[in-house]
Design a protein around this motif. Structure first.
Motif, PDB file in Angstrom:
ATOM      1  N   ASP A  46      -5.831  19.027  12.991  1.00 46.77           N
ATOM      2  CA  ASP A  46      -4.871  19.407  14.020  1.00 46.77           C
ATOM      3  C   ASP A  46      -3.470  18.919  13.688  1.00 46.77           C
ATOM      4  OD1 ASP A  46      -6.750  20.689  15.755  1.00 46.77           O
ATOM      5  OD2 ASP A  46      -7.489  18.710  16.305  1.00 46.77           O
ATOM      6  N   ILE A  47      -3.361  17.664  13.262  1.00 45.95           N
ATOM      7  CA  ILE A  47      -2.040  17.133  12.917  1.00 45.95           C
ATOM      8  C   ILE A  47      -1.492  17.847  11.685  1.00 45.95           C
ATOM      9  CG2 ILE A  47      -0.794  15.081  12.153  1.00 45.95           C
ATOM     10  CD1 ILE A  47      -2.613  13.388  13.883  1.00 45.95           C
ATOM     11  N   ALA A  48      -2.364  18.088  10.699  1.00 52.20           N
ATOM     12  CA  ALA A  48      -1.929  18.789   9.485  1.00 52.20           C
ATOM     13  C   ALA A  48      -1.400  20.176   9.821  1.00 52.20           C
ATOM     14  CB  ALA A  48      -3.090  18.877   8.501  1.00 52.20           C
ATOM     15  N   ALA A  49      -2.110  20.894  10.713  1.00 51.36           N
ATOM     16  CA  ALA A  49      -1.683  22.241  11.088  1.00 51.36           C
ATOM     17  C   ALA A  49      -0.354  22.210  11.833  1.00 51.36           C
ATOM     18  CB  ALA A  49      -2.752  22.894  11.951  1.00 51.36           C
ATOM     19  N   PHE A  50      -0.170  21.213  12.682  1.00 45.75           N
ATOM     20  CA  PHE A  50       1.094  21.108  13.431  1.00 45.75           C
ATOM     21  C   PHE A  50       2.272  20.944  12.476  1.00 45.75           C
ATOM     22  CE2 PHE A  50       4.328  18.123  14.983  1.00 45.75           C
ATOM     23  CZ  PHE A  50       4.901  18.898  15.990  1.00 45.75           C
ATOM     24  N   TYR A  51       2.153  20.024  11.523  1.00 41.84           N
ATOM     25  CA  TYR A  51       3.288  19.780  10.623  1.00 41.84           C
ATOM     26  C   TYR A  51       3.496  20.937   9.654  1.00 41.84           C
ATOM     27  CZ  TYR A  51       4.193  15.134  12.395  1.00 41.84           C
ATOM     28  OH  TYR A  51       4.537  14.088  13.216  1.00 41.84           O
ATOM     29  N   LYS A  52       2.435  21.588   9.279  1.00 43.71           N
ATOM     30  CA  LYS A  52       2.589  22.754   8.405  1.00 43.71           C
ATOM     31  C   LYS A  52       3.365  23.848   9.126  1.00 43.71           C
ATOM     32  CE  LYS A  52      -0.021  26.040   5.576  1.00 43.71           C
ATOM     33  NZ  LYS A  52      -1.365  26.477   5.134  1.00 43.71           N
ATOM     34  N   GLU A  53       3.042  24.041  10.421  1.00 48.45           N
ATOM     35  CA  GLU A  53       3.694  25.095  11.190  1.00 48.45           C
ATOM     36  C   GLU A  53       5.147  24.763  11.509  1.00 48.45           C
ATOM     37  OE1 GLU A  53       1.373  26.076  14.634  1.00 48.45           O
ATOM     38  OE2 GLU A  53      -0.397  26.631  13.453  1.00 48.45           O
ATOM     39  N   ASN A  54       5.476  23.473  11.618  1.00 47.00           N
ATOM     40  CA  ASN A  54       6.871  23.145  11.938  1.00 47.00           C
ATOM     41  C   ASN A  54       7.695  22.819  10.694  1.00 47.00           C
ATOM     42  OD1 ASN A  54       6.414  20.423  11.219  1.00 47.00           O
ATOM     43  ND2 ASN A  54       7.423  19.630  13.059  1.00 47.00           N
ATOM     44  N   GLY A  55       7.116  23.132   9.526  1.00 47.74           N
ATOM     45  CA  GLY A  55       7.851  22.925   8.287  1.00 47.74           C
ATOM     46  C   GLY A  55       8.000  21.468   7.901  1.00 47.74           C
ATOM     47  N   PHE A  56       7.060  20.652   8.347  1.00 49.21           N
ATOM     48  CA  PHE A  56       7.034  19.211   8.040  1.00 49.21           C
ATOM     49  C   PHE A  56       8.291  18.489   8.549  1.00 49.21           C
ATOM     50  CE2 PHE A  56       4.230  21.253   5.001  1.00 49.21           C
ATOM     51  CZ  PHE A  56       3.087  20.484   5.110  1.00 49.21           C
ATOM     52  N   GLN A  57       8.825  18.989   9.672  1.00 55.37           N
ATOM     53  CA  GLN A  57       9.976  18.331  10.285  1.00 55.37           C
ATOM     54  C   GLN A  57       9.500  17.144  11.129  1.00 55.37           C
ATOM     55  OE1 GLN A  57      13.278  19.284   9.656  1.00 55.37           O
ATOM     56  NE2 GLN A  57      12.126  20.459   8.129  1.00 55.37           N
ATOM     57  N   PRO A  58      10.237  16.051  11.142  1.00 58.00           N
ATOM     58  CA  PRO A  58       9.830  14.881  11.920  1.00 58.00           C
ATOM     59  C   PRO A  58      10.036  15.091  13.419  1.00 58.00           C
ATOM     60  CG  PRO A  58      11.986  14.512  10.974  1.00 58.00           C
ATOM     61  CD  PRO A  58      11.505  15.826  10.395  1.00 58.00           C
ATOM     62  N   ILE A  59       9.212  14.454  14.198  1.00 57.03           N
ATOM     63  CA  ILE A  59       9.444  14.415  15.646  1.00 57.03           C
ATOM     64  C   ILE A  59       9.571  12.963  16.124  1.00 57.03           C
ATOM     65  CG2 ILE A  59       8.205  16.583  16.037  1.00 57.03           C
ATOM     66  CD1 ILE A  59       5.871  14.908  17.164  1.00 57.03           C
ATOM     67  N   TRP A  60       9.367  12.016  15.191  1.00 56.81           N
ATOM     68  CA  TRP A  60       9.419  10.597  15.546  1.00 56.81           C
ATOM     69  C   TRP A  60      10.454   9.802  14.739  1.00 56.81           C
ATOM     70  CZ3 TRP A  60       6.454   9.575  19.665  1.00 56.81           C
ATOM     71  CH2 TRP A  60       5.276  10.303  19.875  1.00 56.81           C
ATOM     72  N   THR A  61      10.591  10.108  13.487  1.00 59.66           N
ATOM     73  CA  THR A  61      11.221   9.159  12.563  1.00 59.66           C
ATOM     74  C   THR A  61      12.621   9.517  12.105  1.00 59.66           C
ATOM     75  OG1 THR A  61      10.096  10.267  10.713  1.00 59.66           O
ATOM     76  CG2 THR A  61       9.010   8.339  11.692  1.00 59.66           C
ATOM     77  N   SER A  62      13.204  10.570  12.663  1.00 58.84           N
ATOM     78  CA  SER A  62      14.584  10.872  12.270  1.00 58.84           C
ATOM     79  C   SER A  62      15.541  10.030  13.100  1.00 58.84           C
ATOM     80  CB  SER A  62      14.879  12.362  12.475  1.00 58.84           C
ATOM     81  OG  SER A  62      15.176  12.625  13.838  1.00 58.84           O
ATOM     82  N   ALA A  63      16.822  10.144  12.800  1.00 66.31           N
ATOM     83  CA  ALA A  63      17.845   9.385  13.533  1.00 66.31           C
ATOM     84  C   ALA A  63      18.308  10.120  14.782  1.00 66.31           C
ATOM     85  CB  ALA A  63      19.036   9.124  12.623  1.00 66.31           C
ATOM     86  N   SER A  64      17.690  11.268  15.076  1.00 71.61           N
ATOM     87  CA  SER A  64      18.150  12.052  16.224  1.00 71.61           C
ATOM     88  C   SER A  64      17.843  11.344  17.540  1.00 71.61           C
ATOM     89  CB  SER A  64      17.476  13.428  16.222  1.00 71.61           C
ATOM     90  OG  SER A  64      16.097  13.299  16.535  1.00 71.61           O
ATOM     91  N   ARG A  65      18.617  11.709  18.552  1.00 72.35           N
ATOM     92  CA  ARG A  65      18.400  11.129  19.876  1.00 72.35           C
ATOM     93  C   ARG A  65      17.018  11.514  20.412  1.00 72.35           C
ATOM     94  NH1 ARG A  65      19.201  12.624  25.306  1.00 72.35           N
ATOM     95  NH2 ARG A  65      19.767  10.851  26.664  1.00 72.35           N
ATOM     96  N   ALA A  66      16.578  12.751  20.136  1.00 76.07           N
ATOM     97  CA  ALA A  66      15.275  13.211  20.621  1.00 76.07           C
ATOM     98  C   ALA A  66      14.139  12.359  20.042  1.00 76.07           C
ATOM     99  CB  ALA A  66      15.071  14.677  20.251  1.00 76.07           C
ATOM    100  N   ASP A  67      14.225  12.073  18.736  1.00 78.40           N
ATOM    101  CA  ASP A  67      13.178  11.248  18.115  1.00 78.40           C
ATOM    102  C   ASP A  67      13.213   9.823  18.655  1.00 78.40           C
ATOM    103  OD1 ASP A  67      12.680  13.509  16.667  1.00 78.40           O
ATOM    104  OD2 ASP A  67      12.526  12.480  14.729  1.00 78.40           O
ATOM    105  N   ARG A  68      14.428   9.301  18.867  1.00 74.99           N
ATOM    106  CA  ARG A  68      14.532   7.949  19.406  1.00 74.99           C
ATOM    107  C   ARG A  68      13.906   7.872  20.799  1.00 74.99           C
ATOM    108  NH1 ARG A  68      18.087   5.634  22.771  1.00 74.99           N
ATOM    109  NH2 ARG A  68      19.593   7.342  22.601  1.00 74.99           N
ATOM    110  N   LEU A  69      14.151   8.895  21.614  1.00 78.71           N
ATOM    111  CA  LEU A  69      13.585   8.908  22.964  1.00 78.71           C
ATOM    112  C   LEU A  69      12.067   9.034  22.914  1.00 78.71           C
ATOM    113  CD1 LEU A  69      16.185  11.126  24.871  1.00 78.71           C
ATOM    114  CD2 LEU A  69      15.877   8.639  25.004  1.00 78.71           C
ATOM    115  N   ARG A  70      11.551   9.777  21.944  1.00 81.59           N
ATOM    116  CA  ARG A  70      10.091   9.888  21.817  1.00 81.59           C
ATOM    117  C   ARG A  70       9.489   8.543  21.438  1.00 81.59           C
ATOM    118  NH1 ARG A  70      11.401  14.576  18.648  1.00 81.59           N
ATOM    119  NH2 ARG A  70      11.417  16.414  20.012  1.00 81.59           N
ATOM    120  N   ARG A  71      10.124   7.856  20.478  1.00 73.29           N
ATOM    121  CA  ARG A  71       9.607   6.535  20.086  1.00 73.29           C
ATOM    122  C   ARG A  71       9.596   5.580  21.270  1.00 73.29           C
ATOM    123  NH1 ARG A  71      13.239   7.590  15.731  1.00 73.29           N
ATOM    124  NH2 ARG A  71      14.762   6.053  16.464  1.00 73.29           N
TER     125      ARG A  71
END
Length: 533
Positions: A46-71
């Motif tokens: 399931d996790i592999a399919a999610f990242y494959k479909e989103n082009g291996f973009q981060p949802i946790w570890t980038s410097a973006s405000r959205a990722d920071r709020l998720r963490r």
């Protein structure tokens, strides 16, 4: 106070690691990062399919405000997991914190990305639909838990407000909210040392005056059933307190402390807390729409209820399956779509061969209320029968009891067709409803007031439900009456449950199932906590 400290720490931690990710904002999308995500998620489809479909973009570890709020939202949620009776240690919050602080390379960030997604999904499943797989705990727990698809959950989370999404995961039922409050209250009781010394006696009666009465008085005061009093005699005030206690524990409210009442009075606050934690897990198993109108049968409470828009509109006493491996009533949900007035009892094969065949071997005219039916559907004459050569494996007949007032199903049965052959029905054995503990059936649910139960169900579709039912009954013919609006039925097992008003209710663990569930939860890492002050 402890929770506040944890929340502050998690917010601080999220702030602390932000410069680390900001140092190289493009690294999260590098080839090394993507390869690390692919490798770390390879064992999780399931996790592999999610990242494959989103082009291996981060949802946790980038410097973006959205990722920071998720963490930050995840860390906050994990810090409060114990409030829900979840296995806090299994989410590895300390380990995550260390990984966040130490992650430097793209590959480390990729591995951390998958770790956070995996822990998020574990937490989401636990808090939304339960920690355990019911059927692995007890074979009577046949309930199908409404699990949410993991990949869809991760995808929805990535597109939602992180805090709002996490806050929406636990059950939103009033029962779950009240159980959480009771959990906190009992944690404070346990933190204060419980309710004091146990009552050293097997039973006590009004009028007695001894040290055990003092212990009873003190325990009732500690539990909140009795105002402070200097009495050392089992007087009217103690009688009233005992009666109130008995009502809240499903006991006959005679005001006398017999062995069963004494056992409940001496049950520790920690044990009650474990019952509440189990009830919260059970509430997560049924985290789904129950039906605007539904039937709620609590096996431990020996009652069946009709609930409309969250309010009980009818209730009656019930008899449930005996505490025997082959007779315990299973727990599941289904849909009632018809009732049968003047039902024929098609005797289950297990009952026919194990209970009635031995009687027929001794006397072919035994159980004369039953018809013996051959494979062609014909009634067989007993005068020509020799049952001595039959056993459980080769008995070739069916047994049926025609409609009558003495029929084992009584005069009406309520059907929600299921693989377990469980249904609700009338019974000629009315005396059992006067018992305190009502576990006597072969598994089906017997109702004390089946006619009134039928009238309540039929009121949705008949102008004169009682007249319709009674005229159909008067035909003495088996008649199927469909429910125009099928009703969800939930066979549940709650040894701890709340009321909108009044004290929390506790019941006995009639089949020992909640004991098994608590041990399984404990093995999974759930622990009881105590709050001081």
């Amino acid at each position: 106070m402890t929770i506040i400290k944890r929340l502050t720490f998690s917010a601080f931690l999220a702030f602390l690691i932000l410069p680390l990710f900001a140092a190289n904002p493009a690294s999260a999308q590098s080839l090394a990062f993507k390869q690390a995500v692919a490798e770390a998620s390879a064992s999780d489809r399931d996790i592999a399919a999610f990242y494959k479909e989103n082009g291996f973009q981060p949802i946790w570890t980038s410097a973006s405000r959205a990722d920071r709020l998720r963490r930050q939202a995840l860390l906050d949620a994990l810090s409060n997991a114990s409030a829900h009776g979840l296995p806090v240690a299994s989410y590895r919050a300390d380990e995550i914190s260390g990984l966040m602080r130490s992650a430097r390379s793209d590959r480390q960030l990729g591995a951390l990305e998958v770790t956070l997604s995996r822990i998020f999904l574990d937490y989401a499943r636990d808090i939304q639909t339960g920690i355990l797989v019911p059927s692995r705990v007890d074979d009577g727990l046949v309930r199908e838990v409404p699990l949410r698809p993991r990949k869809a959950t991760l995808a929805a989370f990535s597109k939602s407000s992180a805090k709002g999404f996490l806050n929406a995961l636990p059950p939103k039922s009033a029962e779950y909210a009240r159980l959480m409050k009771e959990k906190m209250r009992f944690e404070r009781i346990v933190g204060r040392g419980g309710w004091g010394a146990e009552v050293v006696a097997t039973s006590l009666k009004p009028g007695e005056s001894n040290n055990s009465v003092l212990q009873l008085r003190n325990r009732l005061i500690a539990m909140g059933y009795l105002d402070r009093t200097p009495t050392s005699t089992y007087d009217n005030a103690i009688i009233s307190a005992v009666k109130a206690f008995q009502v809240d524990h499903g006991l006959n409210d005679d005001g006398v402390v017999g062995p069963r009442t004494m056992e409940e009075i001496n049950t520790s606050a920690a044990t009650r807390l474990s019952q509440i934690v189990v009830a919260m897990e059970r509430e997560r198993w049924i985290n789904m729409p129950l039906g605007k109108r539904h039937i709620w049968v609590n096996l431990t409470d020996f009652h069946a209820r009709i609930v409309d828009d969250g309010k009980v509109t009818f209730q009656t006493r019930s008899v449930v399956g005996a505490n025997d491996p082959e007779r315990r009533t299973p727990e599941f949900s289904d849909v009632m779509d018809h009732m049968v007035i003047n039902p024929t009892w098609n005797v289950p094969r297990s009952i026919a061969t194990k209970e009635y065949l031995p009687l027929l071997k001794e006397n072919p005219f035994a159980v004369s209320n039953l018809d013996i039916i051959n494979v062609r559907g014909q009634i067989v004459s007993r005068a020509e029968m020799d049952f001595s050569g039959y056993d459980e494996t080769n008995f070739p007949y069916d047994l049926k009891e025609p409609p009558s007032r003495g029929n084992a199903l009584g005069l009406v049965k309520f059907m929600f067709p299921n693989r377990y052959n469980i249904y609700l029905h009338d019974t000629p054995a009315k005396s059992l409803f006067g018992r305190e503990k009502r576990a006597f059936s072969h598994g089906c649910i017997r109702l004390k007031d089946p006619f009134d139960f039928a009238y309540t169900l039929l009121a949705k579709q008949e102008r004169n439900p009682e007249g319709f039912f009674q005229s159909t009954l008067a035909t003495r013919k088996e008649t199927v009456v469909s429910l125009r609006e099928p009703v969800q039925v939930h066979l549940v097992y709650r040894t701890a449950f709340t009321k909108a008003k009044g004290n929390i209710q506790f019941r006995g663990d009639v089949y020992g199932r909640d004991g098994k569930i608590w041990r399984a939860l404990n093995n999974a890492g759930v622990v009881l906590t105590a709050q001081r002050g």
